[in-house]
Design a protein around this motif. Structure first.
Motif, PDB file in Angstrom:
ATOM      1  N   VAL A  53       2.863 -15.391   2.655  1.00  0.00           N
ATOM      2  CA  VAL A  53       1.073 -14.329   2.545  1.00  0.00           C
ATOM      3  C   VAL A  53       0.581 -15.362   1.577  1.00  0.00           C
ATOM      4  O   VAL A  53      -1.011 -14.750   2.617  1.00  0.00           O
ATOM      5  N   LYS A  54       0.361 -16.156   0.806  1.00  0.00           N
ATOM      6  CA  LYS A  54      -0.427 -16.875   0.045  1.00  0.00           C
ATOM      7  C   LYS A  54      -0.991 -17.811   1.598  1.00  0.00           C
ATOM      8  O   LYS A  54      -2.025 -18.154   1.398  1.00  0.00           O
ATOM      9  N   ARG A  55       0.056 -18.171   1.928  1.00  0.00           N
ATOM     10  CA  ARG A  55      -0.343 -19.431   2.629  1.00  0.00           C
ATOM     11  C   ARG A  55      -1.726 -19.004   4.123  1.00  0.00           C
ATOM     12  O   ARG A  55      -2.233 -19.591   4.219  1.00  0.00           O
ATOM     13  N   GLY A  56      -0.641 -18.186   4.166  1.00  0.00           N
ATOM     14  CA  GLY A  56      -1.501 -17.379   5.180  1.00  0.00           C
ATOM     15  C   GLY A  56      -3.068 -17.131   4.872  1.00  0.00           C
ATOM     16  O   GLY A  56      -3.965 -16.881   5.782  1.00  0.00           O
ATOM     17  N   LYS A  57      -3.132 -16.442   4.002  1.00  0.00           N
ATOM     18  CA  LYS A  57      -4.520 -15.978   3.191  1.00  0.00           C
ATOM     19  C   LYS A  57      -5.059 -17.388   3.014  1.00  0.00           C
ATOM     20  O   LYS A  57      -6.748 -17.392   3.622  1.00  0.00           O
ATOM     21  N   ARG A  58      -4.644 -18.364   2.475  1.00  0.00           N
ATOM     22  CA  ARG A  58      -5.407 -19.849   2.996  1.00  0.00           C
ATOM     23  C   ARG A  58      -5.335 -20.419   3.932  1.00  0.00           C
ATOM     24  O   ARG A  58      -7.024 -20.555   4.083  1.00  0.00           O
ATOM     25  N   LEU A  59      -4.865 -20.274   4.866  1.00  0.00           N
ATOM     26  CA  LEU A  59      -4.924 -20.358   5.800  1.00  0.00           C
ATOM     27  C   LEU A  59      -5.741 -19.704   6.813  1.00  0.00           C
ATOM     28  O   LEU A  59      -6.941 -20.241   8.231  1.00  0.00           O
ATOM     29  N   PHE A  60      -6.399 -17.948   6.896  1.00  0.00           N
ATOM     30  CA  PHE A  60      -7.023 -17.244   7.336  1.00  0.00           C
ATOM     31  C   PHE A  60      -8.483 -17.958   6.379  1.00  0.00           C
ATOM     32  O   PHE A  60      -9.803 -17.225   7.557  1.00  0.00           O
ATOM     33  N   ASN A  61      -8.273 -17.634   5.089  1.00  0.00           N
ATOM     34  CA  ASN A  61      -9.718 -18.068   4.574  1.00  0.00           C
ATOM     35  C   ASN A  61     -10.325 -19.576   5.242  1.00  0.00           C
ATOM     36  O   ASN A  61     -11.709 -19.359   5.594  1.00  0.00           O
ATOM     37  N   ASN A  62     -10.051 -20.536   5.367  1.00  0.00           N
ATOM     38  CA  ASN A  62     -10.017 -21.998   6.274  1.00  0.00           C
ATOM     39  C   ASN A  62     -10.660 -21.173   7.869  1.00  0.00           C
ATOM     40  O   ASN A  62     -11.560 -22.218   8.460  1.00  0.00           O
ATOM     41  N   SER A  63      -9.700 -20.290   8.207  1.00  0.00           N
ATOM     42  CA  SER A  63      -9.944 -20.909   9.581  1.00  0.00           C
ATOM     43  C   SER A  63     -11.001 -19.320  10.309  1.00  0.00           C
ATOM     44  O   SER A  63     -11.479 -19.630  11.520  1.00  0.00           O
ATOM     45  N   CYS A  64     -10.839 -18.559   9.909  1.00  0.00           N
ATOM     46  CA  CYS A  64     -10.862 -17.286  10.368  1.00  0.00           C
ATOM     47  C   CYS A  64     -12.045 -16.382   9.915  1.00  0.00           C
ATOM     48  O   CYS A  64     -13.017 -15.837  10.221  1.00  0.00           O
ATOM     49  N   ALA A  65     -12.382 -16.438   8.453  1.00  0.00           N
ATOM     50  CA  ALA A  65     -13.071 -15.128   7.796  1.00  0.00           C
ATOM     51  C   ALA A  65     -14.102 -16.174   8.261  1.00  0.00           C
ATOM     52  O   ALA A  65     -15.275 -14.918   7.562  1.00  0.00           O
ATOM     53  N   GLN A  66     -14.798 -17.391   8.609  1.00  0.00           N
ATOM     54  CA  GLN A  66     -16.355 -17.181   8.779  1.00  0.00           C
ATOM     55  C   GLN A  66     -16.621 -15.586   8.886  1.00  0.00           C
ATOM     56  O   GLN A  66     -17.719 -15.354   9.012  1.00  0.00           O
ATOM     57  N   CYS A  67     -15.730 -15.580  11.146  1.00  0.00           N
ATOM     58  CA  CYS A  67     -16.044 -14.579  11.530  1.00  0.00           C
ATOM     59  C   CYS A  67     -15.545 -13.158  11.131  1.00  0.00           C
ATOM     60  O   CYS A  67     -15.565 -11.706  11.514  1.00  0.00           O
TER      61      CYS A  67
END
Length: 164
Positions: A53-67
């Protein structure tokens, strides 16, 4: 008269002592039921580890959170990443397997057209470099994070301009 250096050293010592006695929590510890998500369309479930979950959050914030900051979709505010919107997509994206498929080869919400040239994905990694080095384990962690968020952030996840 107490010198400034003495006060500073005393303050630092008290802070360090306090931080040793009180464990720092950089994320809310999620129980097993919160980390249990639907794996595929047969309703099989998996329990994510806290690290996933922590890794997913980090990856999401890096790859997806812009949109998709906060589970919204900036390009279409009517469709977010909350479970209701994910479940109404064709095919439903409310499980790990289908979200991973979407991140590899995105299709329109109605399932009719490829949108790989518009939406970051593994298929379009040459256009969207942040997707280049993502492994299947990375995609599983990101999908898991997306599915856990409605339980953690509740109405805020996908809430749009009201919250973000």
């Amino acid at each position: 008269m107490i010198k400034k250096n003495t006060v500073l050293v005393l303050f630092i010592n008290i802070f360090l002592l306090f931080s040793c006695l009180v464990p720092l929590v950089d994320a809310v510890e999620l129980d097993e039921s919160t980390r249990t998500v639907t794996f595929d369309s047969s309703s099989k479930t998996i329990i994510l580890t806290p690290e996933q979950v922590k890794r997913g959050k980090r990856l999401f914030n890096n790859s997806c959170a812009q949109c998709h900051n906060g589970g919204i979709t900036k390009t279409n505010p009517n469709i977010g990443l909350e479970l209701e919107s994910l479940s109404l997509a064709i095919p439903a994206r409310d499980n790990i397997t289908n979200l991973i498929d979407y991140m590899k080869n995105p299709i329109s919400y109605d399932g009719q057209n490829s949108i790989a040239e518009l939406h970051p994905s593994i298929k379009s990694a040459e256009i969207f470099p942040k997707m280049r080095n993502l492994t299947d384990e990375d995609l599983l962690s990101m999908a898991g994070y997306i599915l856990v968020q409605p339980r953690v952030a509740q109405e805020k996840w996908g809430g749009g301009k009201i919250y973000y």
